[in-house]
Design a protein around this motif. Structure first.
Motif, mmCIF file in Angstrom:
data_model
loop_
_atom_site.group_PDB
_atom_site.id
_atom_site.type_symbol
_atom_site.label_atom_id
_atom_site.label_comp_id
_atom_site.label_asym_id
_atom_site.label_seq_id
_atom_site.Cartn_x
_atom_site.Cartn_y
_atom_site.Cartn_z
ATOM 1 N N THR A 1 0.870 -1.175 0.000
ATOM 2 C CA THR A 1 0.000 0.000 0.000
ATOM 3 C C THR A 1 0.908 1.227 0.000
ATOM 4 O O THR A 1 2.128 1.101 -0.055
ATOM 5 N N ASP A 2 0.322 2.405 0.106
ATOM 6 C CA ASP A 2 1.132 3.618 0.118
ATOM 7 C C ASP A 2 2.146 3.634 1.253
ATOM 8 O O ASP A 2 3.264 4.117 1.091
ATOM 9 N N ARG A 3 1.756 3.093 2.420
ATOM 10 C CA ARG A 3 2.633 3.180 3.594
ATOM 11 C C ARG A 3 3.001 1.837 4.202
ATOM 12 O O ARG A 3 3.767 1.794 5.164
ATOM 13 N N LEU A 4 2.452 0.752 3.655
ATOM 14 C CA LEU A 4 2.647 -0.562 4.270
ATOM 15 C C LEU A 4 3.153 -1.603 3.287
ATOM 16 O O LEU A 4 2.825 -1.564 2.096
ATOM 17 N N LEU A 5 3.904 -2.557 3.822
ATOM 18 C CA LEU A 5 4.230 -3.793 3.125
ATOM 19 C C LEU A 5 3.445 -4.883 3.838
ATOM 20 O O LEU A 5 3.449 -4.946 5.076
ATOM 21 N N LEU A 6 2.767 -5.720 3.102
ATOM 22 C CA LEU A 6 2.042 -6.854 3.670
ATOM 23 C C LEU A 6 2.808 -8.103 3.269
ATOM 24 O O LEU A 6 2.831 -8.484 2.100
ATOM 25 N N GLU A 7 3.458 -8.707 4.261
ATOM 26 C CA GLU A 7 4.348 -9.836 4.036
ATOM 27 C C GLU A 7 4.000 -10.962 4.997
ATOM 28 O O GLU A 7 3.289 -10.743 5.980
ATOM 29 N N PRO A 8 4.540 -12.164 4.773
ATOM 30 C CA PRO A 8 4.262 -13.253 5.710
ATOM 31 C C PRO A 8 4.817 -12.937 7.100
ATOM 32 O O PRO A 8 5.851 -12.282 7.231
ATOM 33 N N VAL A 9 4.124 -13.399 8.107
ATOM 34 C CA VAL A 9 4.600 -13.269 9.481
ATOM 35 C C VAL A 9 5.709 -14.299 9.665
ATOM 36 O O VAL A 9 5.517 -15.478 9.381
ATOM 37 N N THR A 10 6.881 -13.845 10.127
ATOM 38 C CA THR A 10 8.020 -14.745 10.310
ATOM 39 C C THR A 10 8.512 -14.689 11.758
ATOM 40 O O THR A 10 8.152 -13.788 12.518
ATOM 41 N N GLU B 1 -5.247 -23.212 4.146
ATOM 42 C CA GLU B 1 -6.399 -22.945 5.007
ATOM 43 C C GLU B 1 -6.508 -21.477 5.381
ATOM 44 O O GLU B 1 -7.526 -21.048 5.915
ATOM 45 N N GLY B 2 -5.450 -20.710 5.138
ATOM 46 C CA GLY B 2 -5.477 -19.301 5.499
ATOM 47 C C GLY B 2 -4.227 -18.593 5.047
ATOM 48 O O GLY B 2 -3.220 -19.214 4.716
ATOM 49 N N VAL B 3 -4.332 -17.274 5.013
ATOM 50 C CA VAL B 3 -3.192 -16.426 4.673
ATOM 51 C C VAL B 3 -3.207 -15.252 5.649
ATOM 52 O O VAL B 3 -4.222 -14.598 5.829
ATOM 53 N N ARG B 4 -2.068 -15.027 6.325
ATOM 54 C CA ARG B 4 -1.979 -13.968 7.334
ATOM 55 C C ARG B 4 -0.769 -13.107 7.027
ATOM 56 O O ARG B 4 0.356 -13.603 6.969
ATOM 57 N N TRP B 5 -1.035 -11.832 6.793
ATOM 58 C CA TRP B 5 0.022 -10.884 6.491
ATOM 59 C C TRP B 5 0.429 -10.101 7.728
ATOM 60 O O TRP B 5 -0.426 -9.716 8.536
ATOM 61 N N ALA B 6 1.718 -9.817 7.849
ATOM 62 C CA ALA B 6 2.203 -8.831 8.804
ATOM 63 C C ALA B 6 2.070 -7.478 8.131
ATOM 64 O O ALA B 6 2.395 -7.327 6.947
ATOM 65 N N MET B 7 1.581 -6.497 8.851
ATOM 66 C CA MET B 7 1.503 -5.126 8.348
ATOM 67 C C MET B 7 2.771 -4.415 8.806
ATOM 68 O O MET B 7 2.955 -4.155 9.988
ATOM 69 N N ILE B 8 3.652 -4.123 7.851
ATOM 70 C CA ILE B 8 4.968 -3.562 8.150
ATOM 71 C C ILE B 8 5.037 -2.146 7.608
ATOM 72 O O ILE B 8 4.702 -1.908 6.440
ATOM 73 N N LEU B 9 5.503 -1.212 8.427
ATOM 74 C CA LEU B 9 5.684 0.158 7.969
ATOM 75 C C LEU B 9 6.767 0.195 6.908
ATOM 76 O O LEU B 9 7.871 -0.324 7.123
ATOM 77 N N GLN B 10 6.467 0.806 5.747
ATOM 78 C CA GLN B 10 7.491 0.944 4.714
ATOM 79 C C GLN B 10 8.633 1.783 5.259
ATOM 80 O O GLN B 10 8.425 2.734 6.001
ATOM 81 N N GLY B 11 9.849 1.417 4.907
ATOM 82 C CA GLY B 11 11.024 2.136 5.375
ATOM 83 C C GLY B 11 11.517 1.651 6.727
ATOM 84 O O GLY B 11 12.493 2.178 7.263
ATOM 85 N N GLY C 1 0.715 -4.644 12.958
ATOM 86 C CA GLY C 1 -0.497 -5.442 13.052
ATOM 87 C C GLY C 1 -0.435 -6.616 12.101
ATOM 88 O O GLY C 1 0.575 -6.834 11.430
ATOM 89 N N THR C 2 -1.531 -7.375 12.066
ATOM 90 C CA THR C 2 -1.655 -8.474 11.106
ATOM 91 C C THR C 2 -3.057 -8.429 10.513
ATOM 92 O O THR C 2 -3.980 -7.854 11.093
ATOM 93 N N ILE C 3 -3.196 -9.050 9.366
ATOM 94 C CA ILE C 3 -4.477 -9.080 8.678
ATOM 95 C C ILE C 3 -4.517 -10.343 7.824
ATOM 96 O O ILE C 3 -3.490 -10.754 7.291
#
Length: 184
Positions: A13-22, A68-78, A84-86
């Motif tokens: 998104t403009d301010r976020l990277l949505l990546e796998p939770v590790t 069965e599911g997909v869960r992204w970590a919400m990471i601030l760009q930069g 958060g997660t979604i």
């Protein structure tokens, strides 16, 4: 039919990277789920150990591996800060899934959840070709219902005493958004 890919989908998104939770995010996930303001909307008690956060991350990985599911970590760009997660889970052959999200109370009311929801709902309807996305809400007097309303989710019903938390039973309110309703 569940169309989750074999390779984890990364969204931006403009301010976020949505990546796998590790496991590299363990401290941020632990902090998120020890926040009493966050977990009051969940089916869990605040985490008391890092082990609980490790279990949750393993659960996210297993759910994706088994489609069965997909869960992204919400990471601030930069940065590499997880705020958060979604995700989507409970995929059904009728092209529906459940939707859930959380964000650290430090980041509430700054538009980050709206950005993440746009990206995930677009992915759900366009890439996964879902017909219906539903959300289950415990506390109706919250920003959770406000953001669902913003996206056009419709409150469909009440599941009385649906879950037990400690010594109390809580009602569950069901909201849903159909593909044809998204973006109206």
């Amino acid at each position: 039919m569940n169309k989750l890919p074999d390779v984890f989908p990364q969204l931006t998104t403009d301010r976020l990277l949505l990546e796998p939770v590790t496991m590299d995010m363990l401290e941020d996930i632990y902090f998120l789920f020890t926040d009493p303001h966050v977990v009051r909307f969940y089916h869990v008690q605040p985490f008391s150990t890092m082990g609980k956060a490790m279990e949750l991350i393993r659960h996210y990985h297993k759910a994706f591996k088994e489609k069965e599911g997909v869960r992204w970590a919400m990471i601030l760009q930069g940065s590499r800060q997880v705020i958060g997660t979604i995700g989507l889970h409970q995929f059904n052959p009728s092209n529906r899934a459940a939707f859930s999200f959380d964000i650290s109370s430090n980041w509430w009311k700054k538009g980050f959840m709206t950005e993440a929801m746009h990206a995930v709902l677009h992915y759900a309807y366009q890439e996964l070709e879902l017909h219906r996305v539903q959300a289950e809400v415990v506390n109706l007097k919250s920003d959770v219902t406000a953001i669902l309303d913003l996206f056009g989710f419709v409150k469909e019903g009440l599941l009385r005493d649906w879950q037990r938390r400690g010594d109390m039973y809580e009602d569950m309110h069901v909201y849903a958004l159909l593909k044809a309703e998204y973006g109206r």
